[in-house]
Design an enzyme around this catalytic site. Structure first.
Site, PDB file in Angstrom:
ATOM      1  N   GLU A 125      -5.230  -8.002  -0.690  1.00  0.00           N
ATOM      2  CA  GLU A 125      -5.864  -8.047   0.637  1.00  0.00           C
ATOM      3  C   GLU A 125      -7.358  -7.794   0.501  1.00  0.00           C
ATOM      4  OE1 GLU A 125      -4.290  -5.442   3.694  1.00  0.00           O
ATOM      5  OE2 GLU A 125      -2.239  -5.812   3.005  1.00  0.00           O
TER       6      GLU A 125
ATOM      7  N   GLU B  53       0.825  -1.226   0.000  1.00  0.00           N
ATOM      8  CA  GLU B  53       0.000   0.000   0.000  1.00  0.00           C
ATOM      9  C   GLU B  53       0.853   1.267   0.000  1.00  0.00           C
ATOM     10  OE1 GLU B  53      -2.224  -0.623   3.597  1.00  0.00           O
ATOM     11  OE2 GLU B  53      -3.810  -1.666   2.549  1.00  0.00           O
TER      12      GLU B  53
HETATM   13  C1  BG6 Z   1      -4.134  -2.895   5.379  1.00  0.00           C
HETATM   14  C2  BG6 Z   1      -2.759  -3.309   5.852  1.00  0.00           C
HETATM   15  O1  BG6 Z   1      -4.158  -1.534   5.196  1.00  0.00           O
HETATM   16  O2  BG6 Z   1      -5.196  -3.132   6.230  1.00  0.00           O
HETATM   17  C3  BG6 Z   1      -2.746  -4.485   6.808  1.00  0.00           C
HETATM   18  O3  BG6 Z   1      -1.935  -3.595   4.754  1.00  0.00           O
HETATM   19  C4  BG6 Z   1      -3.890  -4.345   7.784  1.00  0.00           C
HETATM   20  O4  BG6 Z   1      -1.497  -4.538   7.432  1.00  0.00           O
HETATM   21  C5  BG6 Z   1      -5.198  -4.316   7.020  1.00  0.00           C
HETATM   22  O5  BG6 Z   1      -3.893  -5.321   8.778  1.00  0.00           O
HETATM   23  C6  BG6 Z   1      -6.429  -4.295   7.892  1.00  0.00           C
HETATM   24  O6  BG6 Z   1      -6.357  -3.254   8.820  1.00  0.00           O
HETATM   25  P1  BG6 Z   1      -6.528  -3.512  10.373  1.00  0.00           P
HETATM   26  O7  BG6 Z   1      -6.279  -2.206  10.999  1.00  0.00           O
HETATM   27  O8  BG6 Z   1      -7.923  -3.984  10.555  1.00  0.00           O
HETATM   28  O9  BG6 Z   1      -5.521  -4.542  10.722  1.00  0.00           O
END
Ligand code: BG6
Length: 485
Positions: free
Chosen positions: A385, A192
């Site tokens: 993701e 990201e």
């Molecule tokens: C993304 C990141 O922005 O969001 C991850 O690359 C992160 O590292 C994921 O875990 C979800 O966010 P969170 O705050 O719920 O863990």
């Protein structure tokens, strides 16, 4: 016409080093910037949202350097994947994963970032880890940098603000390509890359109160990351001919709140500033013209070196990828209701349900994102993701998570639609396939996995792994290649 998921579709799962590995001071690893993020399990929900160190202060940073305890620094322990990876990968094989995404921890390879020689024990860990993946039939999707850099690079050089960090990063990338390159199938130089703008401590490791012009510093760091990204593409192609190196953003898919022309224009700007700037630089190979106006109006001046424009132009990425958790709403109406979201808070969309953390659930937004991304660049796309963070309940070895099954099913349906639309979608790595420490709020109770880890916000629990109901659903889905959603 394509009718569904291609035969070789890469169903996968993803984690990151700082959120999973633990073992923060083992086998020669240096301290990294995520090891310094403080958490207190007694914080209220509001405090958790507020204290999440988006803007790390000098005082917090200094305090964390001295403190040895790991309980209040959950990234130091993660879920101890470092010592548990064999059992965890066995579960992922059982699940049927075709690809596993994780990040490499820079501070394991170069503990101080500027060391001349790499740490052999660190290299060996990744050789073993990636060989284990291959043994279990999984390809490897490696993120070279998922936020955390060796602390020494921040204290001694100012981190990404300093151009020298590009050279240190390239030294690190070279070691990876030369020593473990043949075990990796897809590379991501940066997780990201737009996170630097929305979470400057995570993304570009800036300490807010040490900056005179914070936003200027952010864009300067980002420029260095863009150059590092392009030179990494060059290096990978030179050392490993045929290697695939991608660009990644956190995708903030944005709809105009109404058809009022002001809202429509706002949504175009939001898309440009939050998303397209980054993919334009990495895939089209130059700074887009709309940013000139933004930089001018916000008194931002980026120091570039002669040759930088050429580097960006020559070494563009082979594929694009993104994280997708929710969509956003653009409006000029200052009184519009607000809601939570990944890296940012945003305007509420009244047509959508939200997760326990207020992130708007929008499967169709994923199809929109895939179409927009492919339309604009005609490059293969990887969903790096996606998933839902929820409060799961563990009872007698069982975790019933129908909401996660619904979430996955609806998103998979839209992925299939996008493939039929003509998008060249290579794969999907579900975020937090096994429960890990959440990145934004540093909580363990915010769980994404289809594999449950018995560990709570105070770091207590057996650390045992259990299969959730979604594990079995996901397993069947992979077996059917998404034919029976
Ligand atoms: C993304 C990141 O922005 O969001 C991850 O690359 C992160 O590292 C994921 O875990 C979800 O966010 P969170 O705050 O719920 O863990």
């Amino acid at each position: 016409m394509r009718t569904g998921f291609p035969e070789n579709f890469l169903w996968g799962g993803a984690i990151s080093a700082s959120q999973a590995d633990g073992a923060y001071d083992v086998d020669g690893k240096g301290l990294d910037t995520q090891d310094l993020r403080y958490f207190d399990s007694r914080w209220t929900k509001e405090e958790r949202d507020h204290q999440r160190n988006i803007n790390m202060t000098g005082e917090q940073f200094k305090k964390a350097l001295i403190e040895k305890d790991a309980v209040n620094y959950p990234f130091r322990q993660g879920i101890n994947f470092y010592h548990h990876y064999k059992e965890d990968l066995a579960l992922m094989e059982e699940l049927g994963l075709k690809i596993f995404r994780t990040s490499i921890n820079w501070a394991r390879i170069f503990p101080n970032g500027d060391d001349v020689e790499p740490n052999e024990a660190g290299i060996q860990f990744y050789v073993n880890l990636f060989e284990e993946c291959r043994k279990r039939g999984m390809k490897v999707f490696a993120t070279i940098l998922h936020y955390n850099i060796p602390v020494n690079l921040v204290t001694k050089y100012g981190g990404w603000k300093n151009r020298k960090t590009i050279d240190f990063y390239l030294r690190y990338a070279r070691v990876l390509f030369e020593r473990i390159g043949d075990r990796v199938d897809y590379w991501l130089p940066f997780n990201e890359i737009n996170a630097g703008k929305f979470n400057p401590y995570n993304g570009v490791c800036l300490i807010k109160d040490q900056e005179e012009h914070y936003e200027n510093a952010i864009y300067q760091c980002l420029h260095h990351q863009f150059i590092a990204n392009a030179l990494t593409v060059k290096l990978a192609h030179e050392i490993i001919p045929g290697s695939k190196v991608g660009g990644m953003i956190a995708r903030f898919t944005t709809y105009p709140a109404t058809c009022k022309p002001e809202d429509v224009m706002q949504s175009i700007l939001d898309e440009q500033y939050a998303n397209y700037f980054y993919t334009d630089v990495m895939a089209r190979g130059k700074y887009p013209s709309y940013m000139e106006r933004y930089f001018h109006e916000n008194q931002i001046t980026i120091q570039k070196e002669a040759g930088d424009d050429r580097i960006l132009q020559q070494y563009t990425v082979d594929f694009l990828s993104f994280s997708y958790y929710m969509s956003m709403v653009a409006t000029t109406d200052k009184n519009w209701d607000r809601t939570g979201g990944n890296l940012v808070t945003g305007n509420k969309n009244p047509y959508l349900q939200a997760s326990d953390w207020g992130w708007k659930i929008d499967p169709i937004g994923l199809r929109v994102s895939l179409n927009q991304m492919y339309d604009r660049y005609q490059l293969p796309v990887f969903i790096a993701e996606n998933g839902i963070g929820a409060l799961d309940e563990y009872t007698d070895g069982k975790i019933h998570d129908p909401y996660r099954i619904d979430y996955l099913r609806e998103h998979f349906k839209q992925m299939r639609e996008a493939i039929v639309d003509g998008v060249e979608l290579i794969g999907y790595t579900m975020w937090g396939i096994i429960d890990i420490v959440s990145c934004g709020t540093i909580e363990m109770r915010k769980r994404y996995g289809v594999i449950y880890v018995d560990r709570d916000d105070r770091g207590q629990g057996s650390n045992q792994r259990y299969k959730k109901d979604s594990f079995y659903w996901n397993q069947q889905c992979i077996k059917d290649n998404g034919e029976n959603l």
